[in-house]
Design an enzyme around this catalytic site. Structure first.
Site: not given
Ligand SMILES: CC(=O)SCCNC(=O)CCNC(=O)[C@H](O)C(C)(C)COP(=O)(O)OP(=O)(O)OC[C@H]1O[C@@H](n2cnc3c(N)ncnc32)[C@H](O)[C@@H]1OP(=O)(O)O
Length: 204
Positions: A12, A64, A128, A137, A158
């Site tokens: 991955s 991941g 701490h 994660h 993130i």
């Molecule tokens: C190295 C790497 O790549 S490590 C990977 C790092 N990746 C991450 O941290 C991703 C974290 N994931 C998220 O933040 C995602 O948005 C999740 C899991 C919280 C939600 O995902 P889903 O369940 O698919 O939510 P969806 O996209 O359908 O959004 C639903 C509602 O929540 C809101 N929403 C989604 N994520 C967030 C967020 N992080 N902050 C604020 N609001 C959010 C959307 O705007 C939407 O609002 P609305 O209904 O008023 O339009």
């Protein structure tokens, strides 16, 4: 003395970062295991199919997704190792479970306990007395203040921020950029500032 080579399971993007962590410590990859026939090499390392591999030593499951990583770990009859980037700052007073990886720029302060098969991603900070369960994660740039507890399988998104002493349940998801001021139940998806429960996920 030559360091033992490491087997990575899962070709991955996350695997590429672990290859880099190992390189920062002059540790070679033995090979990478993945059943995608299109995948032949990753960053110059050979990818082999799982049916060719019967016994593994010194493995890291390089997937991941926390739930998939747990499933793979459970099916492998292997011993696992850890990988900590040479540019991570990890206190000597920290315990790190097998299979865990700590990326570049992460800071882990004293008396932190990190479970098995966790990911402490790029520039994440664990202050701490934090405790991470297995398969957690903590994403890039997320910050846990002192004494935060995170349950098994939870994904801290993130840039999320968690204030001191908060207890986050198991298999929860903390959204990108969320600010967590209160305890989080098991399986909750929490977003925003201040964090609010968006929905609940199915059990792992
Ligand atoms: C190295 C790497 O790549 S490590 C990977 C790092 N990746 C991450 O941290 C991703 C974290 N994931 C998220 O933040 C995602 O948005 C999740 C899991 C919280 C939600 O995902 P889903 O369940 O698919 O939510 P969806 O996209 O359908 O959004 C639903 C509602 O929540 C809101 N929403 C989604 N994520 C967030 C967020 N992080 N902050 C604020 N609001 C959010 C959307 O705007 C939407 O609002 P609305 O209904 O008023 O339009």
């Amino acid at each position: 003395m030559e360091k033992d080579k490491v087997v990575l399971y899962g070709a991955s993007g996350h695997c590429k970062v672990i290859v880099d962590i190992l390189g920062s410590n002059q540790i070679d990859v033995a090979f990478i295991v993945d059943d995608d026939p299109k995948c032949k090499t990753i960053l110059g390392n050979l990818v082999v199919r799982s049916e060719n591999c019967f016994t593994f030593r010194n493995v890291i499951v390089s997937i991941g997704n926390n739930s998939i990583r747990k499933k793979i770990v459970k099916k492998l009859n292997s011993n696992f190792t850890i990988a900590i980037h040479s540019k991570a700052v990890v206190s000597q007073y920290v315990s790190v479970g097998e299979g865990t990886v700590i990326m570049a720029g992460a800071i882990v302060n004293p008396a932190v306990q990190i479970g098995k098969h966790c990911i402490v991603n790029t520039a994440a900070t664990l202050d701490h007395d934090c405790v991470l369960g297995d398969f957690v994660h903590v994403s890039p740039n997320a910050s846990l203040a002192g004494g935060v507890h995170v349950g098994e399988g939870t994904h801290v998104g993130i840039g999320a921020i968690v204030i001191q002493g908060v207890v986050i349940g198991k298999w929860a998801i903390i959204g990108a950029g969320a600010v967590i001021l209160r305890d989080v139940p098991d399986y909750a998806v929490v977003v925003g500032n201040p964090g609010r429960v968006l929905r609940y996920v199915e059990e792992e």
